[in-house]
Design an enzyme around this catalytic site. Structure first.
Site, PDB file in Angstrom:
ATOM      1  N   GLN A  48       0.724  -1.179  -0.040  1.00  0.00           N
ATOM      2  CA  GLN A  48      -0.073  -0.207  -0.221  1.00  0.00           C
ATOM      3  C   GLN A  48       0.823   1.148  -0.177  1.00  0.00           C
ATOM      4  O   GLN A  48       1.654   1.314   0.724  1.00  0.00           O
ATOM      5  CB  GLN A  48      -0.689  -0.073   1.387  1.00  0.00           C
ATOM      6  CG  GLN A  48      -1.907  -1.087   1.263  1.00  0.00           C
ATOM      7  CD  GLN A  48      -2.986  -0.738   0.422  1.00  0.00           C
ATOM      8  OE1 GLN A  48      -3.276   0.427  -0.279  1.00  0.00           O
ATOM      9  NE2 GLN A  48      -3.839  -1.683   0.344  1.00  0.00           N
ATOM     10  N   TYR A  69      -8.807 -11.996  -2.518  1.00  0.00           N
ATOM     11  CA  TYR A  69      -8.125 -10.998  -3.144  1.00  0.00           C
ATOM     12  C   TYR A  69      -7.031 -10.495  -2.107  1.00  0.00           C
ATOM     13  O   TYR A  69      -6.728  -9.289  -1.953  1.00  0.00           O
ATOM     14  CB  TYR A  69      -8.615  -9.735  -3.914  1.00  0.00           C
ATOM     15  CG  TYR A  69      -9.918 -10.464  -4.710  1.00  0.00           C
ATOM     16  CD1 TYR A  69      -9.824 -10.276  -5.895  1.00  0.00           C
ATOM     17  CD2 TYR A  69     -11.121 -10.773  -4.048  1.00  0.00           C
ATOM     18  CE1 TYR A  69     -10.805 -10.721  -6.973  1.00  0.00           C
ATOM     19  CE2 TYR A  69     -12.218 -10.989  -4.920  1.00  0.00           C
ATOM     20  CZ  TYR A  69     -11.970 -11.144  -6.366  1.00  0.00           C
ATOM     21  OH  TYR A  69     -12.949 -11.638  -7.220  1.00  0.00           O
ATOM     22  N   GLU A 129      -5.668 -15.620  -3.154  1.00  0.00           N
ATOM     23  CA  GLU A 129      -4.913 -14.715  -4.222  1.00  0.00           C
ATOM     24  C   GLU A 129      -4.412 -15.256  -5.378  1.00  0.00           C
ATOM     25  O   GLU A 129      -3.875 -16.345  -5.468  1.00  0.00           O
ATOM     26  CB  GLU A 129      -3.731 -14.029  -3.462  1.00  0.00           C
ATOM     27  CG  GLU A 129      -2.774 -13.288  -4.087  1.00  0.00           C
ATOM     28  CD  GLU A 129      -3.230 -12.017  -4.992  1.00  0.00           C
ATOM     29  OE1 GLU A 129      -3.853 -11.126  -4.387  1.00  0.00           O
ATOM     30  OE2 GLU A 129      -2.722 -11.979  -5.991  1.00  0.00           O
ATOM     31  N   ASP A 138     -11.288  -7.576  -1.371  1.00  0.00           N
ATOM     32  CA  ASP A 138     -10.534  -6.233  -1.849  1.00  0.00           C
ATOM     33  C   ASP A 138     -10.319  -6.406  -3.379  1.00  0.00           C
ATOM     34  O   ASP A 138      -9.030  -6.478  -3.591  1.00  0.00           O
ATOM     35  CB  ASP A 138      -9.390  -6.149  -0.875  1.00  0.00           C
ATOM     36  CG  ASP A 138      -8.682  -4.882  -1.195  1.00  0.00           C
ATOM     37  OD1 ASP A 138      -9.162  -4.162  -1.877  1.00  0.00           O
ATOM     38  OD2 ASP A 138      -7.666  -4.710  -0.593  1.00  0.00           O
ATOM     39  N   CYS A 179     -11.952  -0.215  -4.640  1.00  0.00           N
ATOM     40  CA  CYS A 179     -11.154   1.136  -5.192  1.00  0.00           C
ATOM     41  C   CYS A 179     -11.787   1.702  -6.338  1.00  0.00           C
ATOM     42  O   CYS A 179     -11.513   2.542  -6.943  1.00  0.00           O
ATOM     43  CB  CYS A 179      -9.773   0.709  -5.582  1.00  0.00           C
ATOM     44  SG  CYS A 179      -9.854  -0.857  -6.687  1.00  0.00           S
TER      45      CYS A 179
END
Ligand code: SAH
Length: 463
Positions: A293, A322, A343, A391, A418
């Site tokens: 991040q 995710y 993932e 996410d 997002c």
């Protein structure tokens, strides 16, 4: 004359100047003026302003205008003194006060909730912003070019690869900005050749600097065209002497004519290929290729909200889909019985596993695979979860993923997004499937830009 198929005719002409009032901003932050209902997008114009603009593009459904004069200025306007930023496009909302930016982001989320999800009453909380909305990026990757015979670092002019030399990047950690200049000066001292993109000659292409927000540990990556970086025996000690925070120096070799910054080959010049940062007291080991991040402190705000919404008691089974390098799963693991991460990128899963180990967390298991496939598999096997956290990337959830969730019937879901538009679309589908969306909390991860990050709390309806 009869004309059945009326040809589309825009009410404006290219290269002509018009006056208009800005009634709205697009999600990218462009001002929208309407002339006879035909929308024209104007960069740099703000809602409430009357502006003069020149039409530079006339499309079927919208036009593009270039701002010429502001006739009536918005009280939310910030005067920009440094024109280089407007040319670079890295801070598309810089001309709007921070308060105005937060309001713009909240409005956008409310808008999609109303228009896409058809949820006009959805509680959208005020955007959680930063006290200082500058200097937040913990990572920088700056191109290196020769300008007027000199090695320069800076930023590309928007939609081009023309370098604008820049020393203060404003949204990067100021220590990173300083480090870039230090490395630039060392490179100048030793006459290192800047990369020339046109004919793929020269050597130094990019300087990458990453710095742990909580640890201050710094990593320098020198991306070169060839493995030679002359004279390495002087460059490395000079960097270490001038930048004592540096724990790692990596040379990455990228011989190709490409827009991709990193190449395949890496040569370790100092330390190991890693540095550390922390998120909510968990330590993360980050390599020069790892995703992390970029706004550490706001990522902590985001994950704290996820934890708050999760209300874990220690008895829950959680799926973190995710899961990336495991930032969210590690935060959840301490408060849950068991966390399963999913993932698709294997190296990210390797990072996640190592980070779990580094923090002594044993109740997380990671699975490499596409979330939509793994969820279907798990629901077929009859596995269940109390909480599913997602996410996903900008495109949102796959229909197959949503179907699998509806099959599995977790009590609760937390959706980190997002992209508010795909969040709204997916919320509508989950609601159709019997869930309730309780609230949405936007968090500002990228001040001065138009990005909006949101967390939604979704519960199974109880009768
Ligand atoms: N929370 C994570 C980041 C999530 S970003 C972190 O902080 O590390 C979105 C992640 O979803 C990326 O890591 C991406 O590789 C992954 N991804 C993209 N498509 C996927 C899919 N179909 N299935 C599983 N993971 C996917």
């Amino acid at each position: 004359m009869s004309n059945h198929k009326k040809k589309f005719e825009a009410p404006v002409e290219k290269n002509k100047t018009y006056q208009g009032e800005i009634n709205d901003l697009t999600h990218e932050g462009l001002g929208v003026a309407k002339i006879e209902h035909y929308p024209i997008f104007i960069e740099g114009a703000l809602t409430g302003e009357t502006v003069e603009f020149k039409v530079i593009k006339v499309g079927k459904s919208y036009g593009v205008g270039k701002l010429i004069k502001i006739i009536n200025t918005s009280p939310d306007r910030v005067e920009i003194k440094d024109k280089a930023y407007a040319q670079s496009g890295t801070m598309p909302l810089q001309h709007l006060t921070y308060e105005g930016q937060l309001k713009f982001k909240k409005d956008q989320v409310e808008n999609v909730m109303q228009k896409i999800a058809k949820l006009p009453d959805m509680p959208v909380h005020d955007v959680m912003g930063m006290e200082n909305p500058f200097g937040y990026r913990n990572k920088a990757q700056v191109p290196v070019r020769k300008i007027k015979g000199k090695l320069e670092t800076g930023i590309y002019r928007k939609n081009s690869h023309d370098l604008i030399p820049m020393e203060d990047f404003k949204i990067q950690d100021p220590e990173i900005d300083k480090a870039i200049l230090t490395v630039r000066d060392i490179m100048r001292t030793y006459g290192v050749k800047p990369y020339n993109e046109k004919d793929n000659t020269g050597n130094l292409r990019h300087i990458l600097v990453r710095r742990g927000y909580h640890t201050g540990e710094m990593m320098i990556v020198l991306v070169t065209r060839t493995p030679k970086l002359f004279p390495i025996s002087k460059i490395v000690p000079d960097i270490l002497e001038e930048l004592p925070e540096v724990v790692s120096i990596v040379q990455n070799v990228n011989p190709k004519k490409t827009n991709v910054i990193l190449g395949q080959e890496a040569i370790l010049l100092h330390g190991e290929d890693k540095y550390h940062d922390k998120l909510l007291d968990h330590t993360f080991e980050i390599s020069h290729r790892s995703f992390f991040q970029v706004n550490t402190s706001q990522a902590e705000v985001l994950y704290s909200k996820v934890l708050e919404f999760a209300e874990l008691t220690g008895e829950e089974t959680v799926i973190d889909a995710y899961s990336g390098i495991g930032t969210i799963s590690l935060a959840l693991a301490e408060k849950a019985k068991k966390v399963y991460g999913i993932e698709i990128i294997e190296p990210a899963v390797e990072d996640a596993k190592r980070n779990a180990e580094l923090n002594g967390i044993e109740n997380v298991t990671y699975h490499v695979g596409a979330a939509e496939d793994v969820m279907v598999e798990w629901s077929k096997e009859g596995r269940s979860a109390d909480l599913v956290v997602v996410d996903p990337p900008r495109k949102g959830l796959d229909q197959q993923f949503i179907d699998a969730v509806l099959e599995m019937q977790p009590k609760k879901m937390i959706y980190v997004s997002c992209n508010p538009a795909t969040l709204a679309r997916d919320l509508a589908l989950l609601i159709e499937g019997g869930y309730t969306a309780e609230k949405v909390q936007p968090v500002d991860m990228f001040p001065q830009t138009s990005h909006v990050e949101c967390i939604a709390l979704i519960q199974k309806q109880t009768i």
